[in-house]
Structures are given as structure tokens and as C-alpha cells.
Scaffold this motif. Structure first.
Motif, mmCIF file in Angstrom:
data_model
loop_
_atom_site.group_PDB
_atom_site.id
_atom_site.type_symbol
_atom_site.label_atom_id
_atom_site.label_comp_id
_atom_site.label_asym_id
_atom_site.label_seq_id
_atom_site.Cartn_x
_atom_site.Cartn_y
_atom_site.Cartn_z
ATOM 1 N N ASN A 5 4.289 -9.940 5.028
ATOM 2 C CA ASN A 5 4.976 -10.124 6.290
ATOM 3 C C ASN A 5 4.395 -9.240 7.508
ATOM 4 O O ASN A 5 4.232 -9.968 8.538
ATOM 5 C CB ASN A 5 6.593 -9.691 6.174
ATOM 6 N N ILE A 6 4.028 -8.023 7.343
ATOM 7 C CA ILE A 6 3.297 -7.393 8.404
ATOM 8 C C ILE A 6 2.078 -8.058 8.670
ATOM 9 O O ILE A 6 1.727 -8.264 10.066
ATOM 10 C CB ILE A 6 2.887 -6.007 7.977
ATOM 11 N N LEU A 7 1.282 -8.671 8.007
ATOM 12 C CA LEU A 7 0.093 -9.472 8.176
ATOM 13 C C LEU A 7 0.312 -10.524 8.760
ATOM 14 O O LEU A 7 -0.555 -11.021 9.642
ATOM 15 C CB LEU A 7 -1.096 -9.300 7.021
ATOM 16 N N GLU A 8 1.450 -11.310 8.839
ATOM 17 C CA GLU A 8 1.766 -12.491 9.456
ATOM 18 C C GLU A 8 2.005 -12.034 10.877
ATOM 19 O O GLU A 8 1.903 -12.864 11.819
ATOM 20 C CB GLU A 8 2.872 -13.110 8.745
ATOM 21 N N ILE A 9 2.804 -10.930 11.035
ATOM 22 C CA ILE A 9 3.024 -10.428 12.339
ATOM 23 C C ILE A 9 1.703 -10.013 13.329
ATOM 24 O O ILE A 9 1.646 -10.289 14.516
ATOM 25 C CB ILE A 9 4.117 -9.538 12.236
ATOM 26 N N ALA A 16 -9.276 -6.450 7.221
ATOM 27 C CA ALA A 16 -10.028 -5.623 8.065
ATOM 28 C C ALA A 16 -9.579 -4.060 7.216
ATOM 29 O O ALA A 16 -8.865 -4.268 6.293
ATOM 30 C CB ALA A 16 -9.265 -5.444 9.386
ATOM 31 N N ILE A 17 -10.164 -3.174 7.662
ATOM 32 C CA ILE A 17 -9.851 -1.785 7.004
ATOM 33 C C ILE A 17 -8.360 -1.657 7.166
ATOM 34 O O ILE A 17 -7.833 -0.792 5.978
ATOM 35 C CB ILE A 17 -10.758 -0.741 7.452
ATOM 36 N N TYR A 18 -7.644 -2.353 7.989
ATOM 37 C CA TYR A 18 -6.200 -1.874 8.320
ATOM 38 C C TYR A 18 -5.629 -2.364 7.112
ATOM 39 O O TYR A 18 -4.748 -1.660 6.409
ATOM 40 C CB TYR A 18 -5.690 -2.498 9.293
ATOM 41 N N GLU A 19 -5.831 -3.722 6.731
ATOM 42 C CA GLU A 19 -5.250 -4.184 5.507
ATOM 43 C C GLU A 19 -5.449 -3.301 4.146
ATOM 44 O O GLU A 19 -4.387 -3.061 3.445
ATOM 45 C CB GLU A 19 -5.696 -5.549 5.077
ATOM 46 N N LYS A 20 -6.770 -2.828 3.991
ATOM 47 C CA LYS A 20 -7.020 -2.130 2.573
ATOM 48 C C LYS A 20 -6.012 -0.696 2.759
ATOM 49 O O LYS A 20 -5.599 -0.525 1.656
ATOM 50 C CB LYS A 20 -8.560 -1.745 2.777
ATOM 51 N N LYS A 21 -6.246 -0.006 3.982
ATOM 52 C CA LYS A 21 -5.569 1.163 4.008
ATOM 53 C C LYS A 21 -3.981 1.078 3.885
ATOM 54 O O LYS A 21 -3.281 1.882 3.289
ATOM 55 C CB LYS A 21 -5.912 1.908 5.411
ATOM 56 N N PHE A 22 -3.332 -0.311 4.365
ATOM 57 C CA PHE A 22 -1.986 -0.419 4.193
ATOM 58 C C PHE A 22 -1.501 -0.563 2.838
ATOM 59 O O PHE A 22 -0.702 -0.279 2.266
ATOM 60 C CB PHE A 22 -1.657 -1.412 5.070
ATOM 61 N N ARG A 23 -2.389 -1.417 2.255
ATOM 62 C CA ARG A 23 -2.216 -1.716 0.583
ATOM 63 C C ARG A 23 -2.118 -0.356 -0.149
ATOM 64 O O ARG A 23 -1.273 -0.126 -1.004
ATOM 65 C CB ARG A 23 -3.286 -2.534 0.405
ATOM 66 N N ILE A 24 -3.297 0.341 -0.025
ATOM 67 C CA ILE A 24 -3.294 1.655 -0.541
ATOM 68 C C ILE A 24 -2.034 2.750 -0.505
ATOM 69 O O ILE A 24 -1.556 3.225 -1.357
ATOM 70 C CB ILE A 24 -4.677 2.481 -0.311
ATOM 71 N N THR A 25 -1.684 2.723 0.852
ATOM 72 C CA THR A 25 -0.323 3.498 1.068
ATOM 73 C C THR A 25 0.894 2.971 0.421
ATOM 74 O O THR A 25 1.575 3.718 0.065
ATOM 75 C CB THR A 25 -0.271 3.664 2.545
#
Length: 74
Positions: A5-9, A16-25
Motif C-alpha cells: 500500500n505504501i508503494l502504491e501511494i 529503489a533502496i527505499y523499498e529494500k530498506k522498508f522491507r528489512i525494517t
């Protein structure tokens, strides 16, 4: 909130590195700190901290490591 949902918004965060770091968190409940190109202006490289927060994420963007310029709870 679900990460998809976050990535749709915020579609610019996808692949990007954002998605990778968000998933790890979200998966490991670990704080992530990194630098990446800005979402609005790619020449900016803010310092980003991602924290697990109440089933979602707390994301802090900073241009100067001492000052938070944006805090979002997702």
C-alpha cells in the motif's frame, strides 16, 4: 499499513533502496539508516532513518544529520 500500500501511494520508492530498506525494517523490526536520492529531486541525497512503528514504519528524512526535515508514520 502494508508495504505494498505504501508503494502504491509513493510509486517512486518501488525498486529503489527505499523499498529494500522498508522491507528489512518491516520484516526484521530493525532500524535502517541510509542515504538515497530524493523522491522529488533526484540530486538531493538526504539521510534517511526507518524505524519499525506500531505495525508500520516511521520514516525520517534529513538533509543535515542533526535536523529532521520530514517525519512520516506509515
Amino acid at each position: 499499513m502494508d508495504l505494498n500500500n505504501i508503494l502504491e501511494i509513493f510509486p517512486k520508492l518501488r525498486k529503489a533502496i527505499y523499498e529494500k530498506k522498508f522491507r528489512i525494517t518491516m520484516t526484521n523490526h530493525e532500524i535502517q539508516t541510509f542515504q538515497a536520492a530524493g523522491i522529488k529531486r533526484s540530486e538531493q541525497c538526504p539521510h534517511i532513518n526507518v524505524y519499525p512503528w506500531d505495525g508500520g514504519l516511521s520514516v525520517h528524512w534529513r538533509h543535515d544529520p542533526q535536523y529532521i526535515i520530514c517525519r512520516i508514520y506509515l
